[in-house]
Scaffold this motif. Structure first.
Motif, mmCIF file in Angstrom:
data_model
loop_
_atom_site.group_PDB
_atom_site.id
_atom_site.type_symbol
_atom_site.label_atom_id
_atom_site.label_comp_id
_atom_site.label_asym_id
_atom_site.label_seq_id
_atom_site.Cartn_x
_atom_site.Cartn_y
_atom_site.Cartn_z
ATOM 1 N N MET A 145 0.834 -1.214 0.000
ATOM 2 C CA MET A 145 0.000 0.000 0.000
ATOM 3 C C MET A 145 0.866 1.262 0.000
ATOM 4 O O MET A 145 0.530 2.239 -0.679
ATOM 5 C CB MET A 145 -0.976 -0.030 1.167
ATOM 6 C CG MET A 145 -2.070 -1.069 0.976
ATOM 7 S SD MET A 145 -3.414 -0.916 2.143
ATOM 8 C CE MET A 145 -2.640 -1.479 3.644
ATOM 9 N N GLN A 146 1.960 1.227 0.761
ATOM 10 C CA GLN A 146 2.902 2.359 0.734
ATOM 11 C C GLN A 146 3.292 2.649 -0.712
ATOM 12 O O GLN A 146 3.278 3.793 -1.160
ATOM 13 C CB GLN A 146 4.202 1.953 1.444
ATOM 14 C CG GLN A 146 4.331 2.396 2.867
ATOM 15 C CD GLN A 146 5.514 1.700 3.548
ATOM 16 O OE1 GLN A 146 5.337 1.200 4.640
ATOM 17 N NE2 GLN A 146 6.680 1.654 2.953
ATOM 18 N N ASN A 147 3.625 1.576 -1.445
ATOM 19 C CA ASN A 147 4.061 1.749 -2.831
ATOM 20 C C ASN A 147 2.919 2.219 -3.724
ATOM 21 O O ASN A 147 3.129 3.015 -4.636
ATOM 22 C CB ASN A 147 4.682 0.455 -3.369
ATOM 23 C CG ASN A 147 6.019 0.179 -2.705
ATOM 24 O OD1 ASN A 147 6.699 1.104 -2.251
ATOM 25 N ND2 ASN A 147 6.383 -1.087 -2.589
ATOM 26 N N ALA A 148 1.711 1.719 -3.439
ATOM 27 C CA ALA A 148 0.550 2.150 -4.239
ATOM 28 C C ALA A 148 0.307 3.647 -4.030
ATOM 29 O O ALA A 148 -0.065 4.375 -4.961
ATOM 30 C CB ALA A 148 -0.679 1.334 -3.855
ATOM 31 N N LEU A 149 0.516 4.114 -2.807
ATOM 32 C CA LEU A 149 0.358 5.546 -2.531
ATOM 33 C C LEU A 149 1.417 6.357 -3.288
ATOM 34 O O LEU A 149 1.113 7.392 -3.890
ATOM 35 C CB LEU A 149 0.479 5.826 -1.021
ATOM 36 C CG LEU A 149 -0.830 6.003 -0.230
ATOM 37 C CD1 LEU A 149 -1.720 4.797 -0.331
ATOM 38 C CD2 LEU A 149 -0.557 6.329 1.231
ATOM 39 N N ILE A 150 2.634 5.847 -3.260
ATOM 40 C CA ILE A 150 3.720 6.565 -3.950
ATOM 41 C C ILE A 150 3.409 6.638 -5.446
ATOM 42 O O ILE A 150 3.570 7.675 -6.080
ATOM 43 C CB ILE A 150 5.089 5.877 -3.679
ATOM 44 C CG1 ILE A 150 5.447 6.003 -2.191
ATOM 45 C CG2 ILE A 150 6.197 6.468 -4.559
ATOM 46 C CD1 ILE A 150 6.616 5.156 -1.732
ATOM 47 N N GLY A 151 2.908 5.530 -5.995
ATOM 48 C CA GLY A 151 2.583 5.488 -7.428
ATOM 49 C C GLY A 151 1.298 6.235 -7.767
ATOM 50 O O GLY A 151 1.037 6.517 -8.926
ATOM 51 N N GLY A 152 0.472 6.513 -6.774
ATOM 52 C CA GLY A 152 -0.762 7.269 -7.000
ATOM 53 C C GLY A 152 -1.968 6.400 -7.338
ATOM 54 O O GLY A 152 -3.021 6.925 -7.698
ATOM 55 N N SER A 153 -1.852 5.058 -7.185
ATOM 56 C CA SER A 153 -3.012 4.214 -7.512
ATOM 57 C C SER A 153 -3.912 3.986 -6.285
ATOM 58 O O SER A 153 -4.943 3.328 -6.377
ATOM 59 C CB SER A 153 -2.554 2.870 -8.091
ATOM 60 O OG SER A 153 -1.726 2.205 -7.171
ATOM 61 N N GLN A 154 -3.501 4.475 -5.137
ATOM 62 C CA GLN A 154 -4.327 4.442 -3.906
ATOM 63 C C GLN A 154 -4.079 5.759 -3.185
ATOM 64 O O GLN A 154 -2.960 6.290 -3.234
ATOM 65 C CB GLN A 154 -3.900 3.243 -3.048
ATOM 66 C CG GLN A 154 -4.718 3.052 -1.783
ATOM 67 C CD GLN A 154 -4.191 1.874 -0.934
ATOM 68 O OE1 GLN A 154 -3.699 0.891 -1.460
ATOM 69 N NE2 GLN A 154 -4.289 1.998 0.375
#
Ligand code: KDG
Length: 346
Positions: free
Chosen positions: A88-97
């Motif tokens: 989820m941390q990575n999804a936030l960084i990528g902007g998909s969450q």
């Protein structure tokens, strides 16, 4: 017009004029719509829906809805439905969450200073933890996330962690020897538990229940309310009240998403985050009390690390802790310890 009458007349007009301007001001403020768009915010987390923090997440969503006049809809996904803390941390960084809360442990992979919260017996009680986290040193750590693509909004509470296992009673650190113990994914947690003699195995929270159930690991450590609401107690008959570490949660927003919000929208999220913090800490603390009674009621054999045992652990771990302090960053560890001392004195 007499002079006296003129003065009274002018004063009256001035008062009326002021009232009109004030009324206009209020009206124009009401009419002037806040700059808030209709938005959906995906908010995922690993804990159970019924955990204290799951409840706080829904409380946060309600606050956001109210403060945005129903325009911002926070959709919550518990039980790791959107992935592990790290994913989820990575999804936030990528902007998909857009949002999540995670333990500080996996954040240490990006900002090594977060490892400070995995040092044993750093805070004596929750009051000290709140003081340090809500103070300047806590803020400094939140700010370090911005460069990494994350906005650290506020700290919520994960809490004091306690050990469970399926092998035998653990009332001293030496009882950990040979226990396959799942630990959170960072160097500090790993070194501390290895140092205590456990066979420490880093693993995401989302894989933990199955690993305990299939005996891939013998034990784990988490706050009491998590042991209850994630149902670890169903497959872990032994509980040790060790309170060996206090871990915070960080309420995170994707920077990519955040940068596209208006000032009013950011204000809504920030205000709701802060209001939910008070709610969350209360729920978390009450949740741990009810969880202990629940776990005893469900037949768990409960042991406790004595004060003398905790002192021995500190001494035994001293060389490892000295090395970890360098790895985490000495200025951060010293500053957090100094703040904890101040908090303790209050
Ligand atoms: O929702 C948060 C959980 O995914 C996790 O951070 C809980 O303390 C935790 C752990 O043991 O990983």
């Amino acid at each position: 017009m007499s002079n006296l009458f003129k003065k009274t007349f002018n004063l009256k007009n001035a008062v009326l004029g002021f009232a009109a301007v004030a009324a206009l001001g209020v009206a124009s403020h009401d009419v002037m719509a806040k700059d808030i768009k209709t938005r959906v915010v995906r908010f995922g987390y690993g804990l159970a829906d019924e955990s204290p923090t799951g409840k706080a997440t829904r409380y946060f969503a309600e606050q956001v809805k109210q403060l945005s006049d129903g325009k911002i809809n926070v959709k919550t996904y518990g039980n790791g439905a959107l992935g592990s803390d790290e994913q989820m941390q990575n999804a936030l960084i990528g902007g998909s969450q857009e949002m999540t809360f995670v333990s500080t442990a996996p954040l240490a992979g990006m900002v090594k200073e977060y490892g400070v919260f995995d040092l044993p017996f750093l805070f004596d009680n929750e009051k000290v933890a709140d003081y340090v986290l809500d103070g300047p040193e806590g803020k400094k750590l939140l700010d370090k996330l911005t460069d990494k693509g994350l906005i650290g909004l506020v700290y919520w509470e994960n809490g004091f962690r306690n050990i469970t296992n399926s092998r035998h009673e653990i009332s001293k650190a030496k009882d950990l020897e040979g226990i396959k113990l799942r630990v959170m994914q960072n160097q500090v947690a790993l070194s501390v538990f290895k140092g205590l003699g456990a066979n420490a195995i880093p693993m995401p929270f989302t894989e933990l229940f199955t690993a305990l159930e299939t005996k891939t690991v013998d034990g784990q450590e988490n706050p009491l309310s998590t042991i209850q609401t994630s149902k670890f107690y169903e497959v872990q008959p032994y509980l040790t009240i060790s309170n060996h570490v206090y871990t915070p949660f960080v309420l995170l927003a994707s920077k990519k998403w955040w940068d596209g919000l208006s000032a009013d929208e950011k204000g809504v999220i920030e205000q709701a985050a802060k209001e939910a913090q008070t709610f969350q800490r209360k729920e978390s603390r009450e949740g741990n009390i009810t969880a202990l009674a629940y776990l005893k009621d469900h037949g768990l054999k409960v042991s406790e690390f004595s004060t003398a045992e905790k002192e021995k652990i500190r001494e035994d771990l001293a060389p490892i802790l000295a090395d970890l302090k360098v790895k985490i960053g000495e200025p951060t560890v010293d500053a957090i310890l100094a703040e904890a001392k101040k908090g303790q004195a209050l």
